[in-house]
Motif scaffolding. Sequence first.
Motif, PDB file in Angstrom:
ATOM      1  N   GLY A 156       0.783  -1.236   0.000  1.00  0.00           N
ATOM      2  CA  GLY A 156       0.000   0.000   0.000  1.00  0.00           C
ATOM      3  C   GLY A 156       0.807   1.273   0.000  1.00  0.00           C
ATOM      4  O   GLY A 156       0.249   2.360   0.205  1.00  0.00           O
ATOM      5  N   THR A 157       2.114   1.185  -0.251  1.00  0.00           N
ATOM      6  CA  THR A 157       2.962   2.385  -0.191  1.00  0.00           C
ATOM      7  C   THR A 157       3.068   3.106  -1.537  1.00  0.00           C
ATOM      8  O   THR A 157       3.995   3.888  -1.744  1.00  0.00           O
ATOM      9  N   TYR A 249       5.311   4.893   4.196  1.00  0.00           N
ATOM     10  CA  TYR A 249       4.047   5.606   4.027  1.00  0.00           C
ATOM     11  C   TYR A 249       3.200   5.332   5.273  1.00  0.00           C
ATOM     12  O   TYR A 249       3.123   4.187   5.734  1.00  0.00           O
ATOM     13  N   ARG A 254      -1.895   4.125   3.782  1.00  0.00           N
ATOM     14  CA  ARG A 254      -1.820   2.843   3.071  1.00  0.00           C
ATOM     15  C   ARG A 254      -3.191   2.178   2.996  1.00  0.00           C
ATOM     16  O   ARG A 254      -3.562   1.610   1.964  1.00  0.00           O
ATOM     17  N   SER A 257      -5.130   3.930   0.335  1.00  0.00           N
ATOM     18  CA  SER A 257      -4.586   3.592  -0.976  1.00  0.00           C
ATOM     19  C   SER A 257      -5.065   2.228  -1.444  1.00  0.00           C
ATOM     20  O   SER A 257      -5.466   2.052  -2.605  1.00  0.00           O
TER      21      SER A 257
END
Length: 354
Positions: A156-157, A249, A254, A257
């Motif tokens: 998720g970064t 992040y 994250r 995202s």
Amino acid sequence: MSEIRSVPVVPIESINLADFHIIDVRSPKEFQEFHIEGATNVPIFSNEEREEVGTTYKQIGKEEAKMLGLSIVSPKLPQMVERLKGLADSDSKPYLIYCARGGMRSNSFASVMKLMGLDCCQLIGGIRSYRQYITAKLEQYSETPKPFIVLEGLTGTRKTDILEILQEEGYPVINLERLAGHRGSIFGEIGNEGRSQKMFDRDLFRRLEQIDQQPYFIIESESKRIGRVIVPDWILRGKEEGKRLHIHYPLESRVQSICETYQPELFHDQIGEALHLLKKRLDSEVYERMLLSFHVKDYENVVRALLKSYYDPKYNFTAHQYCSPGIDLAIENLEDGLEKVKNMIQKLQHHSYC
């Protein structure tokens, strides 16, 4: 019919595919699994017809299968001729015809089209020769390695998002997940259409052709298997030896995202099936709480629990296997991450890494 040889035959190594209208006469199923880029499928047999002819060949005999094939194809020929003519309305390029092995289907089809006044040739060895050509070309890249810049970080970064923008801006990115049609996890095929190994290799080869003159490649840190696809060993070696940019992040960013990427409200059932596959890998209490959140469609809480209980520990365990340190990049959002990655690439180039 297979003895007709009035049609010119050409090897894949000696031609530029862009000079032809490429016609694949195999069944739709064969075409979907793997085909030459830019080819048009004009199938002699449907999937069912091909199976029927094959069964006749095995159970009765070759001549009976040929007669059955002839009876199936004959009514289709006028429509096939018109379709090929329609492809050439804007130019006079010849037709390159191929089937599985460059045998009866492509030779018979090309011969009939030639009799109808169409400029045709047949690909020697069919799609098999094209596959062998790609495999050999990919092997050449393993013999002349280039340095890699590797984007890594927890799930998720925004690594994939950064890669996609870099590629659009002309950087030498090899987007392995896009090529595989998979995001590289149990949830990886949700919203995607996974690719076959043959299609992956074809598109990897085409991408490498596009960036062949670049002094380095940029990839995301991936495992050996992405969905149904196996990543070449030379790319894995490049990942292990490359300069690693480790993106940090915040957890809640994250979570947001991942929800934006996977759109769980559109793929609720598929996500539920994937969660079930993780049952044995999660603490039972964590799994039950996650299911409760999932059933009330609290997707953010589901993602948060998955990150904390499964993906982050799994990633951290793998990351400890690297001997060399990565370059840490803490980012606040996608734009910030893109800028910082670009700046670091520039610094690496300046220091003659690439």
